[in-house]
Design an enzyme around this catalytic site. Structure first.
Site, PDB file in Angstrom:
ATOM      1  N   LYS A  54       0.845  -0.082   3.073  1.00  0.00           N
ATOM      2  CA  LYS A  54       1.826  -0.531   2.074  1.00  0.00           C
ATOM      3  C   LYS A  54       3.028  -1.194   2.764  1.00  0.00           C
ATOM      4  O   LYS A  54       3.510  -2.234   2.319  1.00  0.00           O
ATOM      5  CB  LYS A  54       2.281   0.640   1.201  1.00  0.00           C
ATOM      6  CG  LYS A  54       1.252   1.017   0.150  1.00  0.00           C
ATOM      7  CD  LYS A  54       1.511   2.375  -0.470  1.00  0.00           C
ATOM      8  CE  LYS A  54       0.299   2.806  -1.282  1.00  0.00           C
ATOM      9  NZ  LYS A  54       0.282   4.236  -1.598  1.00  0.00           N
ATOM     10  N   GLN A  98       3.708   9.209  -2.680  1.00  0.00           N
ATOM     11  CA  GLN A  98       2.283   9.287  -2.342  1.00  0.00           C
ATOM     12  C   GLN A  98       1.705  10.640  -2.762  1.00  0.00           C
ATOM     13  O   GLN A  98       2.259  11.687  -2.455  1.00  0.00           O
ATOM     14  CB  GLN A  98       2.109   9.071  -0.829  1.00  0.00           C
ATOM     15  CG  GLN A  98       0.674   9.004  -0.363  1.00  0.00           C
ATOM     16  CD  GLN A  98      -0.080   7.791  -0.877  1.00  0.00           C
ATOM     17  OE1 GLN A  98       0.464   6.697  -1.003  1.00  0.00           O
ATOM     18  NE2 GLN A  98      -1.355   7.972  -1.194  1.00  0.00           N
ATOM     19  N   ASP A 121       3.837   2.864  -9.914  1.00  0.00           N
ATOM     20  CA  ASP A 121       2.511   3.497  -9.913  1.00  0.00           C
ATOM     21  C   ASP A 121       1.963   3.618 -11.341  1.00  0.00           C
ATOM     22  O   ASP A 121       0.763   3.830 -11.530  1.00  0.00           O
ATOM     23  CB  ASP A 121       2.622   4.918  -9.340  1.00  0.00           C
ATOM     24  CG  ASP A 121       2.002   5.044  -7.969  1.00  0.00           C
ATOM     25  OD1 ASP A 121       1.083   4.277  -7.659  1.00  0.00           O
ATOM     26  OD2 ASP A 121       2.446   5.936  -7.219  1.00  0.00           O
TER      27      ASP A 121
END
Ligand code: GUN
Length: 296
Positions: A54, A98, A121
């Site tokens: 990322k 995460q 997300d």
């Protein structure tokens, strides 16, 4: 017959070029650099790889990347405090925590703490709810990437029978929702099969489009699909391989070599869905900036 390969890497590269151009425009016209914060708690090796990828993708797209690597013993309160700080930070347009988090930390509490306007997300219940009723919102990256792969490789979705293997909150369930929406890019008939499904093969053999997101190496075998099926493999499984440099290799949820002989089109692992997930994260971060500025 051997299948056409749905090249996620190539589609992702094309989209990332578009995204980089948009980032440059936001900078030159509005003086804003899209900022993405990524929070990693602990040392899960797969998560470390994703976070590194990322960061690299952000740099290539000329984003501001703000990485927070916290020790495994970080308390829930400390993590919530960091999220609050990122919510209030004007340089940050997207926040990603995460998953999975260490067991001691209540994942749903953390996701609920993220400002829905920065929830790139698409995991905040407010955004999940908006997606469910077809309102514009951040779509979760992996399912959105799957849909983009189908559309950009010219696969017709409306009216097709899509069978999804797996019902996770991150992939299977949002895909069911997105592909059954009443719009020209969806309008599919969707069936989801999972660990408690009876006669799974009977159902998967009906699929015009089969999406494997079960997290079990090579579980979709050639006898489970019909001739001419389109297959998207979301699985990323590490299997031991003493001949490989790292001691393991990555395989999907689909027995690629066998299934490709029956499929009309199929995505490989690696080089399929993986690169698309990060691309959609960059896409959502750009969308966050545009929404903030009130521009298209
Ligand atoms: N872990 C596995 N996939 C994802 C994802 O898409 N987002 C986050 N935050 N964690 C993940």
């Amino acid at each position: 017959m051997s299948a056409k390969i749905i090249d996620g890497k190539a589609i992702a590269e094309q989209m990332r070029t578009e995204i980089k151009t948009q980032a440059q425009e936001l900078k030159s016209k509005h003086g804003i650099t899209p900022g993405l914060a990524v929070v990693l708690v602990g040392e899960d090796p797969a998560s470390q790889v994703y976070v590194r990828m990322k960061g690299k993708a952000c740099a290539e797209a000329e984003f501001f990347s703000d990485e927070h690597k916290l020790p495994a013993e970080t308390s829930e309160a400390d993590l919530l405090e960091l999220v609050a700080k990122l919510n209030a930070d004007d340089k940050i347009h997207g926040i990603l925590v995460q998953l999975p988090l260490p067991k001691r930390i209540d994942e749903s509490k953390v996701l609920l703490a993220i400002d829905p306007a920065k929830d790139v997300d698409g995991f905040h219940p407010t955004n999940v709810g908006k997606m469910m009723v077809g309102q514009e919102t951040f779509l979760p990256c992996t399912p959105h990437g799957v849909v983009q792969m189908l559309i950009r490789s010219g696969v017709e979705i409306p009216g097709k029978h899509v069978v999804i293997v797996g019902r996770s909150n991150i992939v299977g369930r949002p895909l069911m929702n997105m592909l059954s929406q009443k719009n020209d890019r969806a309008n599919a008939t969707v069936t989801c099969v999972h660990t408690r499904t009876r006669n799974m093969t009977e159902i998967t053999r009906q699929a015009d489009i089969l999406i494997a997101a079960a997290g079990r190496p090579k579980m979709v075998t050639a006898d489970m699909v019909k001739d001419g099926v389109v297959v998207i493999d979301v699985g990323v499984n590490r299997v031991d391989d003493p001949t490989a440099k790292r001691g393991y290799r990555l395989v999907g949820d689909v027995d690629f070599e066998a299934v490709k002989e029956k499929a009309a089109a199929i995505s490989p692992v690696p080089g399929g869905v993986g690169p698309m997930t990060i691309t959609m994260l960059l896409y959502n971060t750009i969308t966050s900036v545009k929404t903030k500025l009130g521009i298209e």
